[in-house]
Design an enzyme around this catalytic site. Structure first.
Site, PDB file in Angstrom:
ATOM      1  N   SER A 104     107.139  44.996  -9.267  1.00 19.71           N
ATOM      2  CA  SER A 104     107.544  43.612  -9.034  1.00 19.71           C
ATOM      3  C   SER A 104     106.850  42.684 -10.031  1.00 19.71           C
ATOM      4  O   SER A 104     105.630  42.741 -10.209  1.00 19.71           O
ATOM      5  CB  SER A 104     107.180  43.206  -7.600  1.00 19.71           C
ATOM      6  OG  SER A 104     107.507  41.858  -7.374  1.00 19.71           O
ATOM      7  N   GLY A 105     107.634  41.831 -10.669  1.00 20.64           N
ATOM      8  CA  GLY A 105     107.084  40.898 -11.656  1.00 20.64           C
ATOM      9  C   GLY A 105     107.086  41.427 -13.069  1.00 20.64           C
ATOM     10  O   GLY A 105     106.633  40.751 -13.991  1.00 20.64           O
ATOM     11  N   THR A 109     114.708  42.068 -13.141  1.00 18.22           N
ATOM     12  CA  THR A 109     115.888  41.236 -12.868  1.00 18.22           C
ATOM     13  C   THR A 109     116.339  40.502 -14.118  1.00 18.22           C
ATOM     14  O   THR A 109     117.535  40.426 -14.421  1.00 18.22           O
ATOM     15  CB  THR A 109     115.575  40.240 -11.732  1.00 18.22           C
ATOM     16  OG1 THR A 109     115.197  40.972 -10.567  1.00 18.22           O
ATOM     17  CG2 THR A 109     116.782  39.373 -11.423  1.00 18.22           C
ATOM     18  N   ASN A 156     105.419  37.552  -8.242  1.00 17.85           N
ATOM     19  CA  ASN A 156     106.626  37.168  -8.956  1.00 17.85           C
ATOM     20  C   ASN A 156     107.325  36.049  -8.188  1.00 17.85           C
ATOM     21  O   ASN A 156     107.499  36.138  -6.983  1.00 17.85           O
ATOM     22  CB  ASN A 156     107.550  38.401  -9.069  1.00 17.85           C
ATOM     23  CG  ASN A 156     108.792  38.132  -9.874  1.00 17.85           C
ATOM     24  OD1 ASN A 156     108.953  37.051 -10.421  1.00 17.85           O
ATOM     25  ND2 ASN A 156     109.666  39.108  -9.949  1.00 17.85           N
ATOM     26  N   SER A 159     111.168  37.647  -7.059  1.00 17.86           N
ATOM     27  CA  SER A 159     111.079  39.100  -6.865  1.00 17.86           C
ATOM     28  C   SER A 159     112.293  39.610  -6.088  1.00 17.86           C
ATOM     29  O   SER A 159     112.651  39.070  -5.041  1.00 17.86           O
ATOM     30  CB  SER A 159     109.794  39.438  -6.099  1.00 17.86           C
ATOM     31  OG  SER A 159     109.731  40.820  -5.827  1.00 17.86           O
ATOM     32  N   SER A 160     112.930  40.648  -6.617  1.00 23.28           N
ATOM     33  CA  SER A 160     114.054  41.274  -5.906  1.00 23.28           C
ATOM     34  C   SER A 160     113.500  42.071  -4.731  1.00 23.28           C
ATOM     35  O   SER A 160     112.711  42.990  -4.919  1.00 23.28           O
ATOM     36  CB  SER A 160     114.829  42.208  -6.843  1.00 23.28           C
ATOM     37  OG  SER A 160     115.404  41.488  -7.899  1.00 23.28           O
ATOM     38  N   GLY A 386     110.182  48.765  -8.245  1.00 25.17           N
ATOM     39  CA  GLY A 386     109.260  49.700  -8.878  1.00 25.17           C
ATOM     40  C   GLY A 386     108.233  50.221  -7.886  1.00 25.17           C
ATOM     41  O   GLY A 386     108.199  49.836  -6.713  1.00 25.17           O
ATOM     42  N   GLU A 388     105.111  50.612  -5.739  1.00 25.97           N
ATOM     43  CA  GLU A 388     104.325  49.546  -5.110  1.00 25.97           C
ATOM     44  C   GLU A 388     103.090  50.111  -4.432  1.00 25.97           C
ATOM     45  O   GLU A 388     103.184  51.096  -3.674  1.00 25.97           O
ATOM     46  CB  GLU A 388     105.176  48.776  -4.083  1.00 25.97           C
ATOM     47  CG  GLU A 388     106.265  47.930  -4.726  1.00 25.97           C
ATOM     48  CD  GLU A 388     106.963  47.030  -3.722  1.00 25.97           C
ATOM     49  OE1 GLU A 388     106.723  47.190  -2.511  1.00 25.97           O
ATOM     50  OE2 GLU A 388     107.732  46.155  -4.153  1.00 25.97           O
TER      51      GLU A 388
END
Length: 1004
Positions: A104-105, A109, A156, A159-160, A386, A388
């Protein structure tokens, strides 16, 4: 190998590292980040580092640089991967996918957006309206999905919180004709709770802060996130998000995609329903559970388009069927709160899935017949969470990390398979590569009957109350001997694990500790059937369609629903099968730091990501003993200038032999292997040496080409110039001939004309003949003048010559030259008849004495004497002397000046009669002609004309000046004569001034 990037930016492809090691990999990655190069290749994989700043590398100009170019021809870029996938799909008619991964980040995206942007920009050159509509909807779908599936996290701002796989369908021409979106594991727990510093999904804040006042009133919503328990944690969170502007953008995007107004309104009602649910509180009154804020029930009934009493019953009671009997079991306060939160999560998840499905309904390919329209090919773009590792890792992180294990396994397998297939095709011996095979971890999670998912499902199916601790005990008993599993019970000395709470998995990316708290609940994902029936019975058709299972009868026996773990495992298996059927391209995203700084590169943070993304294994697999490979044709195209045998073109039988000759000439034959269609180079040093030699030769070739090209340009310019001059010359010749013919035609009979052609109008000459025209007119005028002069009596010729001389010297300088009257010359005989005898006697005596032949001019004057006084005198100019006479003494000669001593004459431009005779001895004669009869008659022109004509006849030049004031010399002294007009002046007269003399003339 990428063009236009020198080694000062590091190596553009990690395959070209001198040694494949973590320190060297990290050093190259850091150097490129610090130099502003955020993309690097590993063969055909792009490694992307989030720059945390805007970069001007995604515009139309950049798109054009990568369009239809090979991967190695330009510096590393997302556009290169997107173009490679598009070309492969179009050329080989094969489905492709682009897998974007990272934590994330890391910029996944944004990467997917740029890939979509590039594909949209290079397709549909014919600007077909239908294709443009599809492209626009595909791009707008990102905006909608981000609003409902993304949230601000500590890592992020956007973040998705779900995985997304989008298929883009192309027709046989390569234009997009539709698409399909698949979503995976929405983090619905974020609806009811968020960590400190984080927010819920963007959609809630966009509605509360960006919705119009009228809409918010209809939804009973306040314009303050702090008023709602589910989202108040994120009310003080600082971010770069503009929720009000995003609300309008999302609303516009939904309209563009094709959402109906009533569908959009239903979406807002569902969001408002969830916010109001979060504010609903329950209390106990003995054994009875009550809703504290009952007004919210009527609000929920209005928003859900159902009866208020049905809402209240669903929240407080659970309908249970026991055979034929149906009873309503009242919830405890805890059960009611659990049901409320489960309903909020379920509604939001169902809304999100409905939005994805609605988008799919609109963008999917319709009425496409492969027999008629050709094969329909696909490019898939996978933007998925991704790996985590959080402080507290729960069920969601376990699923996400399992997903990454599956994708990593697929990644290594596909890359390894591609490499082996290429070596086999080329006839190059395959060297075994040591890499971490994470199949053992995948089996640990998903294996039937033995995996963690199977153990979790078994625990959920057990009758009676099953706790998370019991699930952990089952794991410990069944996985005790597994090398990648551990817990505190199995490792009593490991204090990083809590008893009856934690277990550890040794993932390929590192060790992760998971807490089993809520594993059972999240896996069961229980939602009471009462809520499903409530929502199915809504009078809102959009909401009703979201809950089809609500139509089941209370007494109807149904299958046990699949658990969340089983659903996720099945979706992952399906996804991997889908990706395996396509030719994959990879984008590996890396987050350089946790501070979102564009300058900071945290080595340890990045090293960890490089490890769990398996980038080093990727480099090892890609190299497999050879750092570089290229087809013979393209290798020659790049390096043929190095060898005299291959430049500019070789005459050997095949390109393979030409490459062998080139490599032998450079002395690298021991570092090269030759396949059937490609040359393989073992070490990067050989490639860099080839590049250096090529750079040196390219410089020489460029200079040579510049020389040849400049010479060619110069010759072309010379030829054009010479052609232009030839055209101009012929055109001028034509214009000259035309002009001369026209002149000849007009003046054909000029000799017979009375005025000898004076009335004939001259034709307009071309510019080039203007001077010629002047000369020609001069010739004509002289010819005409000669004809006129022949008609004149001989005695008039001297006068004509004098007038011509006067005209030549004074034309344009004096107004009246006296050309219209007859010039008498000897005016002393005419002005004073009574003194004619005396003058005649004196002039005869002077003629006898000085032997002059003729009198040129005579006149009375007012002159300045040697004492600077003005006096009346007469002058007599003969062909030899200029005589000064005293008219009061019967024209007695006072003094004479030989004409050879006169150098010039100066006159003023006015109407006065001032004349200054300049002499060699600087004793100039200053005189003003007077006694003129009639007084208005000017004799200056006649005086100058006869003198100039006489000097010309003697082949001497008389200097004539027309100036005011006049400069002269008196007895060697410089002086100035100024002419002034005075009204009361009767006769011209001289007066002395400081600088010379003033001639005062009458003003009337």
């Amino acid at each position: 190998m990428a063009e236009h990037e020198s080694l000062e930016f590091g190596k553009a492809d990690f395959v070209l590292l001198d040694t494949v090691s973590t320190p060297e990999f990290m050093a190259n990655l850091k150097l490129r980040f610090e130099k502003g190069r955020i993309y690097t290749y590993i063969g055909e994989v792009v490694v992307s580092v989030n720059p945390y700043r805007s970069m001007n590398i995604y515009g139309r100009d950049t798109i054009e640089q990568y369009k239809d170019r090979e991967l190695y021809e330009r510096p590393p870029h997302l556009f290169a991967i997107a173009d490679a996938a598009y070309k492969a799909m179009k050329r080989r008619n094969k489905d492709n996918c682009i897998v974007i991964s990272g934590e994330s980040g890391a910029g996944k995206t944004e990467a997917s957006k740029y890939i979509m942007q590039y594909i949209a920009a290079i397709t549909n050159p014919g600007q077909r309206a239908e294709v443009e509509r599809v492209k626009n909807m595909l791009l707008k779908s990102n905006c909608v999905l981000e609003a409902f599936g993304n949230a601000k996290t500590n890592r992020n701002d956007n973040s998705s919180r779900f995985g997304k796989y989008m298929d883009i369908n192309f027709d046989f021409k390569g234009d997009p004709i539709g698409g399909h979106i698949s979503n995976y594991l929405l983090e619905k727990s974020r609806v009811i709770v968020q960590q400190s510093g984080e927010r819920s999904f963007h959609s809630f804040y966009q509605l509360v802060l960006g919705g119009p006042e009228q809409l918010l009133r209809s939804l009973h919503i306040q314009k303050d996130p702090a008023a709602y328990n589910y989202i108040k944690v994120g009310r003080q969170v600082k971010s770069s998000i503009n929720d009000a502007a995003d609300f309008k953008a999302v609303a516009d995007a939904m309209k563009v995609i094709g959402f109906a107004p009533e569908e959009i309104q239903t979406v807002y009602k569902i969001l408002a329903t969830i916010l109001h649910l979060g504010n609903m509180k329950f209390a106990s009154d003995g054994d009875v559970t009550l809703i504290e804020n009952g007004k919210l029930v009527s609000v929920l009934g209005e928003l859900l388009s159902t009866k208020q009493e049905n809402v209240e019953k669903a929240l407080l009671y659970r309908t249970v069927s026991t055979g034929r009997d149906v009873i309503d079991k009242q919830h405890t306060e805890q059960e009611a709160s659990y049901g409320r939160d489960a309903l909020a999560k379920a509604i939001y998840e169902r809304l999100f899935c409905w939005i994805v499905g609605r988008i799919n309904d609109i963008i999917e390919v319709k009425n496409y017949d492969a027999k008629v329209h050709g094969k329909n090919t696909v490019i898939g773009v996978l933007d998925i969470y991704g790996f985590e590792i959080f402080q507290n890792n729960s069920f969601e992180q376990f699923c996400i990390n399992y997903c990454n294990e599956k994708l990593q396994q697929l990644f290594i397998q596909l890359v390894l398979r591609q490499e082996q297939e290429e070596y086999q095709r080329e006839g190059i011996p395959w060297k075994h590569i040591d890499y971490f095979n994470n199949q053992i971890i995948v089996d640990l999670v998903e294996q039937q009957h033995k995996g963690i998912f199977a153990i979790l499902d078994e625990a959920c199916m057990n009758v009676g109350k099953v706790t998370d601790e019991m699930f952990l005990q089952a794991l410990n008993s069944k996985l005790a001997k597994h090398a990648h599993y551990s817990s505190r019970k199995l490792c009593p000395t490991d204090k990083s694990l809590e008893f009856d709470r934690d277990f550890r998995i040794r993932h390929y990316a590192g060790n992760v500790v998971y807490s089993v708290v809520s594993f059972i609940d999240k896996n069961k994902d229980t939602l009471f059937q009462d809520f499903k029936r409530l929502l199915y019975n809504s009078s809102n058709p959009v909401l009703k369609a979201m809950w089809p299972e609500g139509k089941l009868s209370i007494t109807e026996v149904t299958k046990r629903p699949l658990t969340a773990a089983t659903l996720f495992r099945n979706s992952m298996i399906s996804l991997v099968e889908n990706l395996s059927s396509k030719e994959p391209y990879y984008v590996r995203c890396i987050k350089p730091n946790d501070l979102k700084s564009p300058l900071l590169f945290e080595d340890e943070r990045c090293r960890h990501q490089v490890e769990y993304l398996g980038l080093l294994e990727n480099v090892r697999v890609r190299r497999a003993g050879f750092a570089y490979r290229q087809t013979y044709e393209r290798f020659l195209q790049r390096y043929k200038m190095i060898s005299q045998f291959t430049w500019p073109n070789h005459d050997l039988p095949t390109d393979r032999e030409a490459v062998m000759r080139l490599v032998q000439g450079c002395g690298f034959e021991q570092d090269v292997a030759y396949g059937k269609t490609k040359v393989f180079i073992r070490t990067p040093r050989t490639l860099f040496t080839l590049e250096e030699q090529r750079a040196q030769m390219v410089q020489r070739i460029v200079i040579f080409l510049q020389k040849v090209w400049r010479g060619t340009i110069a010759r072309l310019q010379y030829r054009r110039m010479r052609a232009a001059l030839t055209i101009i010359r012929f055109y001028r010749r034509y214009k000259v001939k035309s002009y001369i013919r026209e002149v000849a035609r007009r003046f054909h009979n000029v000799l017979s004309m009375k005025d000898k052609g004076k009335h004939v109008k001259w034709p307009t000459p071309p510019k080039v003949l203007r001077k010629f025209e002047e000369a020609l007119q001069g010739i004509y005028n002289r010819w005409r003048a000669s004809h006129l002069i022949r008609t004149l009596p001989p005695e008039d010729l001297p006068q004509v010559r004098a007038k011509v001389a006067a005209l030549e010297t004074l034309k344009g300088h004096r107004a009246d030259l006296g050309l219209q009257r007859a010039w008498e010359g000897n005016y002393l005989k005419r002005d004073k008849p009574e003194a004619v005898s005396s003058f005649t006697l004196v002039s005869s005596e002077l003629q006898r004495k000085d032997k002059f032949m003729s009198v040129l001019f005579s006149c009375h004057v007012r002159k300045i004497n040697r004492f600077n006084k003005a006096e009346d005198r007469a002058i007599l100019i003969t062909d030899r002397h200029l005589y000064k006479m005293d008219p009061l003494k019967q024209y007695k000669p006072m003094k004479s000046i030989p004409l050879y001593n006169v150098t010039g004459v100066s006159v003023s431009p006015g109407k006065d009669q001032l004349v200054v005779f300049h002499t060699k001895d600087s004793r100039d004669l200053i005189a003003c002609l007077q006694g003129v009869v009639p007084p208005s008659e000017s004799r200056v022109g006649e005086l100058v004309g006869v003198l100039a004509s006489h000097f010309k006849s003697e082949k001497r030049k008389l200097q004539v000046s027309t100036v005011s004031p006049i400069q002269c010399s008196m007895h060697g002294k410089k002086c100035t004569i100024v002419v002034e007009t005075k009204i009361n002046q009767s006769q011209p007269d001289f007066t002395k001034s400081r600088s010379g003399y003033i001639l005062s003339v009458p003003g009337n």
